[in-house]
Design a protein around this motif. Structure first.
Motif, PDB file in Angstrom:
ATOM      1  N   LEU A  68      14.720 -22.365 -34.825  1.00  0.00           N
ATOM      2  CA  LEU A  68      13.483 -21.821 -35.403  1.00  0.00           C
ATOM      3  C   LEU A  68      12.790 -22.843 -36.311  1.00  0.00           C
ATOM      4  CD1 LEU A  68      14.403 -18.105 -36.080  1.00  0.00           C
ATOM      5  CD2 LEU A  68      12.763 -18.982 -34.427  1.00  0.00           C
ATOM      6  N   PHE A 105      11.103 -25.130 -34.050  1.00  0.00           N
ATOM      7  CA  PHE A 105       9.965 -24.445 -33.423  1.00  0.00           C
ATOM      8  C   PHE A 105       8.774 -24.420 -34.389  1.00  0.00           C
ATOM      9  CE2 PHE A 105       7.311 -21.208 -31.647  1.00  0.00           C
ATOM     10  CZ  PHE A 105       7.503 -21.350 -30.290  1.00  0.00           C
ATOM     11  N   GLU A 106       9.061 -24.139 -35.664  1.00  0.00           N
ATOM     12  CA  GLU A 106       8.000 -24.115 -36.683  1.00  0.00           C
ATOM     13  C   GLU A 106       7.337 -25.493 -36.791  1.00  0.00           C
ATOM     14  OE1 GLU A 106      10.004 -22.645 -40.143  1.00  0.00           O
ATOM     15  OE2 GLU A 106      10.019 -20.587 -39.397  1.00  0.00           O
ATOM     16  N   TYR A 124       5.163 -25.975 -33.762  1.00  0.00           N
ATOM     17  CA  TYR A 124       3.932 -25.190 -33.876  1.00  0.00           C
ATOM     18  C   TYR A 124       2.955 -25.885 -34.829  1.00  0.00           C
ATOM     19  CZ  TYR A 124       0.553 -21.887 -35.586  1.00  0.00           C
ATOM     20  OH  TYR A 124      -0.635 -21.315 -35.976  1.00  0.00           O
ATOM     21  N   THR A 125       3.468 -26.387 -35.973  1.00  0.00           N
ATOM     22  CA  THR A 125       2.601 -27.061 -36.950  1.00  0.00           C
ATOM     23  C   THR A 125       1.926 -28.277 -36.309  1.00  0.00           C
ATOM     24  OG1 THR A 125       4.074 -26.324 -38.693  1.00  0.00           O
ATOM     25  CG2 THR A 125       2.564 -28.071 -39.275  1.00  0.00           C
ATOM     26  N   LEU A 177       1.364 -28.695 -33.106  1.00  0.00           N
ATOM     27  CA  LEU A 177       0.415 -28.170 -32.113  1.00  0.00           C
ATOM     28  C   LEU A 177      -0.867 -27.699 -32.800  1.00  0.00           C
ATOM     29  CD1 LEU A 177       0.722 -27.151 -28.917  1.00  0.00           C
ATOM     30  CD2 LEU A 177       0.559 -24.959 -30.036  1.00  0.00           C
ATOM     31  N   TYR A 178      -0.694 -27.007 -33.933  1.00  0.00           N
ATOM     32  CA  TYR A 178      -1.825 -26.488 -34.708  1.00  0.00           C
ATOM     33  C   TYR A 178      -2.729 -27.643 -35.151  1.00  0.00           C
ATOM     34  CZ  TYR A 178      -4.189 -24.500 -38.811  1.00  0.00           C
ATOM     35  OH  TYR A 178      -5.122 -24.119 -39.737  1.00  0.00           O
ATOM     36  N   THR A 190      -3.433 -26.761 -24.183  1.00  0.00           N
ATOM     37  CA  THR A 190      -3.059 -25.687 -23.241  1.00  0.00           C
ATOM     38  C   THR A 190      -1.662 -25.906 -22.630  1.00  0.00           C
ATOM     39  OG1 THR A 190      -5.386 -25.570 -22.734  1.00  0.00           O
ATOM     40  CG2 THR A 190      -3.944 -24.321 -21.298  1.00  0.00           C
ATOM     41  N   TYR A 197       1.043 -25.554 -25.176  1.00  0.00           N
ATOM     42  CA  TYR A 197       1.135 -24.146 -25.560  1.00  0.00           C
ATOM     43  C   TYR A 197       2.037 -23.384 -24.574  1.00  0.00           C
ATOM     44  CZ  TYR A 197      -0.441 -19.281 -25.377  1.00  0.00           C
ATOM     45  OH  TYR A 197      -0.478 -17.908 -25.297  1.00  0.00           O
ATOM     46  N   TYR A 198       1.828 -23.636 -23.278  1.00  0.00           N
ATOM     47  CA  TYR A 198       2.659 -22.965 -22.269  1.00  0.00           C
ATOM     48  C   TYR A 198       4.134 -23.384 -22.409  1.00  0.00           C
ATOM     49  CZ  TYR A 198      -1.403 -20.912 -20.073  1.00  0.00           C
ATOM     50  OH  TYR A 198      -2.525 -20.163 -19.850  1.00  0.00           O
ATOM     51  N   LEU A 203       5.622 -24.353 -25.190  1.00  0.00           N
ATOM     52  CA  LEU A 203       6.165 -23.688 -26.387  1.00  0.00           C
ATOM     53  C   LEU A 203       6.538 -22.251 -26.081  1.00  0.00           C
ATOM     54  CD1 LEU A 203       4.293 -24.487 -29.734  1.00  0.00           C
ATOM     55  CD2 LEU A 203       6.585 -25.076 -29.047  1.00  0.00           C
ATOM     56  N   ASN A 204       5.674 -21.582 -25.322  1.00  0.00           N
ATOM     57  CA  ASN A 204       5.953 -20.192 -24.938  1.00  0.00           C
ATOM     58  C   ASN A 204       7.200 -20.104 -24.073  1.00  0.00           C
ATOM     59  OD1 ASN A 204       4.671 -17.866 -25.810  1.00  0.00           O
ATOM     60  ND2 ASN A 204       2.740 -18.506 -24.905  1.00  0.00           N
ATOM     61  N   LEU A 220      10.177 -20.483 -26.275  1.00  0.00           N
ATOM     62  CA  LEU A 220      10.400 -19.246 -27.043  1.00  0.00           C
ATOM     63  C   LEU A 220      11.048 -18.168 -26.170  1.00  0.00           C
ATOM     64  CD1 LEU A 220       9.831 -18.221 -29.898  1.00  0.00           C
ATOM     65  CD2 LEU A 220       7.680 -17.293 -29.090  1.00  0.00           C
ATOM     66  N   GLU A 260      14.629 -16.372 -26.755  1.00  0.00           N
ATOM     67  CA  GLU A 260      14.818 -14.917 -26.845  1.00  0.00           C
ATOM     68  C   GLU A 260      15.820 -14.415 -25.810  1.00  0.00           C
ATOM     69  OE1 GLU A 260      11.006 -13.323 -29.249  1.00  0.00           O
ATOM     70  OE2 GLU A 260      10.820 -13.270 -27.079  1.00  0.00           O
ATOM     71  N   PHE A 304       1.136 -18.419 -34.532  1.00  0.00           N
ATOM     72  CA  PHE A 304       2.570 -18.169 -34.345  1.00  0.00           C
ATOM     73  C   PHE A 304       2.896 -16.917 -35.163  1.00  0.00           C
ATOM     74  CE2 PHE A 304       7.059 -19.933 -35.459  1.00  0.00           C
ATOM     75  CZ  PHE A 304       7.632 -19.123 -34.490  1.00  0.00           C
ATOM     76  N   ILE A 347       3.713 -16.645 -29.695  1.00  0.00           N
ATOM     77  CA  ILE A 347       2.785 -17.755 -29.930  1.00  0.00           C
ATOM     78  C   ILE A 347       1.610 -17.509 -28.992  1.00  0.00           C
ATOM     79  CG2 ILE A 347       4.116 -19.365 -28.447  1.00  0.00           C
ATOM     80  CD1 ILE A 347       3.071 -21.491 -30.586  1.00  0.00           C
ATOM     81  N   MET A 403      -2.644 -18.168 -28.044  1.00  0.00           N
ATOM     82  CA  MET A 403      -3.880 -18.952 -28.214  1.00  0.00           C
ATOM     83  C   MET A 403      -5.011 -18.045 -28.669  1.00  0.00           C
ATOM     84  SD  MET A 403      -4.015 -21.627 -25.062  1.00  0.00           S
ATOM     85  CE  MET A 403      -4.934 -23.025 -25.650  1.00  0.00           C
ATOM     86  N   PHE A 428       2.638 -17.397 -39.168  1.00  0.00           N
ATOM     87  CA  PHE A 428       3.143 -18.642 -39.743  1.00  0.00           C
ATOM     88  C   PHE A 428       1.971 -19.483 -40.253  1.00  0.00           C
ATOM     89  CE2 PHE A 428       4.713 -23.028 -39.602  1.00  0.00           C
ATOM     90  CZ  PHE A 428       5.896 -22.878 -40.305  1.00  0.00           C
ATOM     91  N   ALA A 431       0.730 -23.045 -41.255  1.00  0.00           N
ATOM     92  CA  ALA A 431       1.104 -24.463 -41.104  1.00  0.00           C
ATOM     93  C   ALA A 431       0.980 -25.206 -42.434  1.00  0.00           C
ATOM     94  CB  ALA A 431       0.222 -25.113 -40.042  1.00  0.00           C
TER      95      ALA A 431
END
Lengths: 154, 162
Positions: free
Chosen positions: A32, A35-36, A39-40, A42-43, A53, A56-57, A59-60, A63, A67, B74, B105, B107, B136, B138
């Protein structure tokens, strides 16, 4: 003697199990955390205009595998570890590509700013030219059109 | 004079083009950013929620989360179980133990639906199964409560003996 041995075995089993649970929880937390971070990254790439894009796929996908792994956490630690490893691999892929995506985004944004500046400068120049030359051009065209006109006395 | 009129008209057209280009470049957003959270029943509809379950019995629900925040989000959905005396707040999350956690997550301008299987570990009547939406950040590198929650009522009976 036998009783002592049984007690010692139970104690050791308890220790091993608790260490195993601790390791599994640490793996969870570690995933996790990663992952954070992903994500940061990616953001920030998205904020800088990157096309995220594909990442993003990924990362999904990572995830979803994480799970799925949670279902096997208590039942099958081998499968759990395998799935967490797969999810982490995908995360690492994202992390290794995100800098390129961000750099492309920055380049695209810079090009966009340059294009916009050029368009604005062109429009200002066009405005100045129109202001200076348009009356002359209009009169020139008007004269060309009306050059064969004859003034008739009424 | 005609030449003045034509010059003014041409300058007006240039000004309009410039305005359109500036608008396209700045691309302002006129909508307030928001997120969505909903629980769907086992048929993926807003009906058919379970009301009576026994301790440890698995039941299926679907979580729906929508993102209109203007960028990829997220999310974390925390599932908590509280009694009917507990009041829900949009400013602070519930101070109750977390039954389960789910991550999304998503878009911008997209949504996701996730199947979840839950079971309740203890008995109780008029319990509220609360779903809280966290996001979340950032910048602060941590999850914060979005102020969005939803719940279903549950009566949890003793587990059925076989």
């Amino acid at each position: 003697m036998k009783r002592k041995f049984i007690l010692l075995s139970i104690f050791l089993l308890f220790i091993i199990l608790s260490i195993n649970i601790k390791i599994l929880n640490a793996q969870n937390d570690n995933f996790l955390d990663q992952f954070e971070k992903a994500y940061t990254a990616l953001y920030n790439a998205e904020l800088n205009g990157g096309n995220i894009t594909e990442l993003y796929y990924k990362l999904n996908q990572s995830l979803a595998i994480y799970e799925e792994a949670q279902q096997y956490k208590q039942r099958n630690s081998t499968l759990y570890n395998e799935l967490i490893d797969n999810a982490t691999k995908i995360l690492n892929e994202v992390m290794s590509n995100v800098a390129n995506v961000e750099a492309q985004g920055i380049a695209t944004t810079n090009n966009r700013i340059l294009d916009f500046s050029l368009e604005m400068v062109s429009l200002v120049i066009a405005g100045i030219l129109v202001y200076i030359y348009m009356p002359r051009i209009t009169l020139y065209i008007w004269l060309k059109i009306h050059s064969k006109w004859k003034v008739v006395k009424k | 004079m005609i030449e003045e009129k034509i010059t003014l008209a041409t300058l007006a057209i240039i000004a309009l083009i410039a305005l359109a280009l500036i608008f396209q470049f700045v691309n302002p957003s006129f909508s307030e950013p928001f997120s969505e959270l909903a629980i769907l029943g086992p048929d993926m509809k807003l009906t058919g929620y379970p009301h009576e379950v026994s301790v440890g019995e698995n039941f299926t629900l679907y979580l729906f989360v929508g993102n209109h925040e203007g960028h990829t989000m997220f999310y974390e959905v925390m599932v908590k179980l509280v009694n009917n005396q507990t009041t829900l707040s949009t400013s602070s999350p519930l101070n109750a133990s977390v039954l389960a956690t789910y991550y999304f997550i998503i878009m911008n301008n997209q949504n996701a639906t996730k199947k979840i299987v839950l079971s309740i570990p203890y008995e109780g009547t008029n319990l509220r199964l609360v779903f809280e939406l966290w996001a979340f950040s950032a910048s602060s590198n941590s999850f914060y409560y979005k102020g969005i929650s939803t719940y279903i009522w549950l009566n949890v009976t003793a587990s059925k003996s076989v």
